[in-house]
Design an enzyme around this catalytic site. Structure first.
Site, PDB file in Angstrom:
ATOM      1  N   TRP A 182       0.846  -1.204   0.000  1.00 43.50           N
ATOM      2  CA  TRP A 182       0.000   0.000   0.000  1.00 43.50           C
ATOM      3  C   TRP A 182       0.879   1.251   0.000  1.00 43.50           C
ATOM      4  O   TRP A 182       0.583   2.235  -0.646  1.00 43.50           O
ATOM      5  CB  TRP A 182      -0.909  -0.025   1.230  1.00 43.50           C
ATOM      6  CG  TRP A 182      -1.674   1.235   1.456  1.00 43.50           C
ATOM      7  CD1 TRP A 182      -1.227   2.373   2.083  1.00 43.50           C
ATOM      8  CD2 TRP A 182      -3.020   1.503   1.079  1.00 43.50           C
ATOM      9  NE1 TRP A 182      -2.214   3.313   2.108  1.00 43.50           N
ATOM     10  CE2 TRP A 182      -3.330   2.822   1.506  1.00 43.50           C
ATOM     11  CE3 TRP A 182      -3.999   0.772   0.426  1.00 43.50           C
ATOM     12  CZ2 TRP A 182      -4.562   3.390   1.298  1.00 43.50           C
ATOM     13  CZ3 TRP A 182      -5.234   1.357   0.235  1.00 43.50           C
ATOM     14  CH2 TRP A 182      -5.502   2.656   0.660  1.00 43.50           C
ATOM     15  N   HIS A 183       1.956   1.206   0.749  1.00 46.11           N
ATOM     16  CA  HIS A 183       2.847   2.357   0.877  1.00 46.11           C
ATOM     17  C   HIS A 183       3.854   2.458  -0.261  1.00 46.11           C
ATOM     18  O   HIS A 183       4.709   3.330  -0.249  1.00 46.11           O
ATOM     19  CB  HIS A 183       3.590   2.312   2.221  1.00 46.11           C
ATOM     20  CG  HIS A 183       2.726   2.675   3.375  1.00 46.11           C
ATOM     21  ND1 HIS A 183       1.987   1.758   4.080  1.00 46.11           N
ATOM     22  CD2 HIS A 183       2.474   3.873   3.938  1.00 46.11           C
ATOM     23  CE1 HIS A 183       1.321   2.357   5.036  1.00 46.11           C
ATOM     24  NE2 HIS A 183       1.588   3.653   4.973  1.00 46.11           N
ATOM     25  N   GLY A 184       3.776   1.558  -1.220  1.00 50.03           N
ATOM     26  CA  GLY A 184       4.660   1.656  -2.385  1.00 50.03           C
ATOM     27  C   GLY A 184       5.951   0.876  -2.232  1.00 50.03           C
ATOM     28  O   GLY A 184       6.887   1.102  -2.983  1.00 50.03           O
TER      29      GLY A 184
END
Length: 188
Positions: A182-184
Protein backbone atom coordinates in the site's frame (compact mmCIF):
# COMPACT_ATOMS: atom_id res chain seq x y z
CA UNK A 1 -22.63 -6.48 2.59
CA UNK A 2 -22.07 -6.61 6.35
CA UNK A 3 -25.47 -5.09 7.10
CA UNK A 4 -24.03 -2.11 8.99
CA UNK A 5 -25.47 0.44 6.59
CA UNK A 6 -28.55 0.47 4.41
CA UNK A 7 -27.96 0.49 0.66
CA UNK A 8 -28.08 3.96 -0.83
CA UNK A 9 -30.17 4.78 -3.86
CA UNK A 10 -28.90 8.32 -4.54
CA UNK A 11 -26.01 7.96 -6.98
CA UNK A 12 -24.99 11.61 -6.57
CA UNK A 13 -24.59 11.29 -2.78
CA UNK A 14 -22.64 8.06 -3.18
CA UNK A 15 -20.38 9.64 -5.82
CA UNK A 16 -19.81 12.63 -3.52
CA UNK A 17 -18.74 10.23 -0.74
CA UNK A 18 -16.36 8.37 -3.05
CA UNK A 19 -14.77 11.54 -4.40
CA UNK A 20 -14.63 13.68 -1.25
CA UNK A 21 -11.29 15.25 -2.14
CA UNK A 22 -9.87 16.13 1.29
CA UNK A 23 -9.61 12.50 2.31
CA UNK A 24 -8.51 10.96 -1.00
CA UNK A 25 -4.82 11.83 -1.12
CA UNK A 26 -3.51 11.54 2.44
CA UNK A 27 -6.41 10.20 4.46
CA UNK A 28 -7.90 9.70 6.80
CA UNK A 29 -9.64 6.75 5.21
CA UNK A 30 -13.28 7.19 6.15
CA UNK A 31 -15.92 4.49 6.18
CA UNK A 32 -19.27 4.83 4.48
CA UNK A 33 -21.04 4.32 7.82
CA UNK A 34 -19.45 7.55 9.06
CA UNK A 35 -19.40 9.66 5.89
CA UNK A 36 -22.57 8.88 3.95
CA UNK A 37 -24.82 10.32 6.69
CA UNK A 38 -22.70 13.50 6.60
CA UNK A 39 -22.96 13.70 2.80
CA UNK A 40 -26.72 13.28 2.97
CA UNK A 41 -27.21 15.77 5.80
CA UNK A 42 -27.90 19.42 5.16
CA UNK A 43 -24.88 21.59 5.85
CA UNK A 44 -24.86 25.24 6.83
CA UNK A 45 -21.95 27.60 7.17
CA UNK A 46 -20.72 27.69 10.76
CA UNK A 47 -18.24 30.51 11.51
CA UNK A 48 -16.88 28.69 14.59
CA UNK A 49 -16.27 25.51 12.58
CA UNK A 50 -14.68 27.58 9.80
CA UNK A 51 -12.26 29.17 12.28
CA UNK A 52 -11.40 25.74 13.72
CA UNK A 53 -10.88 24.44 10.18
CA UNK A 54 -8.52 27.27 9.26
CA UNK A 55 -6.54 26.81 12.50
CA UNK A 56 -6.25 23.07 11.82
CA UNK A 57 -5.08 23.73 8.25
CA UNK A 58 -2.59 26.36 9.43
CA UNK A 59 -1.21 23.91 12.01
CA UNK A 60 -0.90 21.30 9.25
CA UNK A 61 0.92 23.72 6.94
CA UNK A 62 3.26 24.68 9.82
CA UNK A 63 4.08 21.04 10.56
CA UNK A 64 4.74 20.37 6.87
CA UNK A 65 6.58 23.52 5.79
CA UNK A 66 8.41 24.45 8.98
CA UNK A 67 8.96 21.19 10.83
CA UNK A 68 8.97 18.33 8.28
CA UNK A 69 10.71 20.11 5.42
CA UNK A 70 13.47 21.53 7.64
CA UNK A 71 14.09 18.31 9.55
CA UNK A 72 14.23 16.51 6.19
CA UNK A 73 17.29 18.57 5.32
CA UNK A 74 19.09 17.08 8.33
CA UNK A 75 17.92 13.51 7.66
CA UNK A 76 18.79 13.68 3.96
CA UNK A 77 22.22 15.13 4.70
CA UNK A 78 23.07 12.44 7.26
CA UNK A 79 21.88 9.58 5.06
CA UNK A 80 23.76 10.94 2.02
CA UNK A 81 27.11 10.68 3.83
CA UNK A 82 29.40 7.84 2.80
CA UNK A 83 30.36 6.73 6.32
CA UNK A 84 28.48 8.60 9.03
CA UNK A 85 29.41 7.81 12.61
CA UNK A 86 27.16 6.05 15.09
CA UNK A 87 26.01 9.26 16.79
CA UNK A 88 25.31 10.94 13.46
CA UNK A 89 23.22 7.94 12.36
CA UNK A 90 21.11 8.37 15.49
CA UNK A 91 20.65 12.06 14.66
CA UNK A 92 19.55 11.11 11.14
CA UNK A 93 17.19 8.44 12.43
CA UNK A 94 15.61 10.82 14.93
CA UNK A 95 15.31 13.52 12.26
CA UNK A 96 13.64 11.08 9.86
CA UNK A 97 11.20 9.95 12.58
CA UNK A 98 10.20 13.57 13.21
CA UNK A 99 9.99 14.25 9.47
CA UNK A 100 7.74 11.33 8.62
CA UNK A 101 5.37 12.00 11.52
CA UNK A 102 5.21 15.73 10.77
CA UNK A 103 4.61 15.03 7.05
CA UNK A 104 1.85 12.46 7.51
CA UNK A 105 0.07 14.18 10.36
CA UNK A 106 0.32 17.54 8.56
CA UNK A 107 -1.35 16.17 5.43
CA UNK A 108 -4.05 14.62 7.58
CA UNK A 109 -4.64 17.89 9.48
CA UNK A 110 -4.85 19.85 6.22
CA UNK A 111 -7.36 17.32 4.83
CA UNK A 112 -9.42 17.42 8.03
CA UNK A 113 -9.43 21.23 7.94
CA UNK A 114 -10.44 21.40 4.27
CA UNK A 115 -13.24 18.91 4.90
CA UNK A 116 -14.39 20.86 7.95
CA UNK A 117 -14.62 24.01 5.81
CA UNK A 118 -16.99 22.07 3.56
CA UNK A 119 -19.04 20.87 6.54
CA UNK A 120 -17.59 17.37 6.96
CA UNK A 121 -15.95 15.96 10.07
CA UNK A 122 -13.10 13.55 9.36
CA UNK A 123 -11.58 11.35 12.04
CA UNK A 124 -8.35 12.20 13.82
CA UNK A 125 -5.70 10.10 12.13
CA UNK A 126 -2.68 10.52 14.43
CA UNK A 127 -2.83 10.56 18.22
CA UNK A 128 0.68 11.34 19.48
CA UNK A 129 2.13 7.94 18.49
CA UNK A 130 5.65 8.68 19.74
CA UNK A 131 4.48 8.79 23.37
CA UNK A 132 3.20 5.21 23.12
CA UNK A 133 4.35 2.71 25.72
CA UNK A 134 4.13 -0.42 23.53
CA UNK A 135 4.31 -1.30 19.81
CA UNK A 136 0.59 -2.20 19.89
CA UNK A 137 -0.26 1.22 21.29
CA UNK A 138 1.93 2.84 18.65
CA UNK A 139 -0.06 1.17 15.84
CA UNK A 140 -3.32 2.23 17.46
CA UNK A 141 -2.11 5.86 17.37
CA UNK A 142 -0.26 5.98 13.99
CA UNK A 143 -2.33 6.46 10.80
CA UNK A 144 -5.36 5.24 12.70
CA UNK A 145 -7.68 4.99 9.72
CA UNK A 146 -5.26 2.86 7.66
CA UNK A 147 -4.39 0.60 10.60
CA UNK A 148 -8.05 -0.01 11.42
CA UNK A 149 -8.82 -0.63 7.74
CA UNK A 150 -6.12 -3.32 7.52
CA UNK A 151 -7.29 -4.78 10.83
CA UNK A 152 -10.95 -4.94 9.78
CA UNK A 153 -10.55 -5.97 6.12
CA UNK A 154 -7.38 -8.12 6.13
CA UNK A 155 -6.24 -9.25 9.60
CA UNK A 156 -9.62 -10.19 11.13
CA UNK A 157 -10.95 -11.93 7.97
CA UNK A 158 -7.75 -14.03 7.95
CA UNK A 159 -8.60 -15.13 11.50
CA UNK A 160 -6.74 -12.48 13.46
CA UNK A 161 -5.32 -13.84 16.70
CA UNK A 162 -8.14 -16.38 17.17
CA UNK A 163 -6.09 -19.06 15.44
CA UNK A 164 -3.01 -21.07 16.34
CA UNK A 165 0.33 -19.33 16.96
CA UNK A 166 1.80 -20.12 13.53
CA UNK A 167 -1.33 -19.00 11.67
CA UNK A 168 -1.44 -15.85 13.84
CA UNK A 169 2.11 -14.98 12.76
CA UNK A 170 1.18 -15.63 9.12
CA UNK A 171 -1.84 -13.33 9.49
CA UNK A 172 0.39 -10.58 10.89
CA UNK A 173 2.95 -11.08 8.13
CA UNK A 174 0.32 -10.95 5.37
CA UNK A 175 -1.26 -7.83 6.90
CA UNK A 176 2.06 -5.99 7.17
CA UNK A 177 3.16 -7.17 3.72
CA UNK A 178 -0.01 -5.76 2.16
CA UNK A 179 0.47 -2.57 4.17
CA UNK A 180 3.97 -2.31 2.71
CA UNK A 181 2.61 -2.67 -0.82
CA UNK A 182 0.00 0.00 0.00
CA UNK A 183 2.85 2.36 0.88
CA UNK A 184 4.66 1.66 -2.38
CA UNK A 185 7.22 -0.86 -1.14
CA UNK A 186 8.89 -2.93 -3.82
CA UNK A 187 10.83 -6.19 -3.80
CA UNK A 188 14.17 -4.41 -4.11
Amino acid sequence: YRGKLAARRNLLDFAAFLSLFPQLVAGPIERATRMLPQVEAERRFDPVAAREALVLMAWGFFKKLVVADNVALVANRVFSLDQPGFALLWVGTFAFAVQIYADFSAYSDIARGAAKLLGFELMKNFDHPYVSQTPNEFWRRWHISLSTWFRDYVYIPLGGNRVGPIRHRVNLLVTFLLSGFWHGASWN
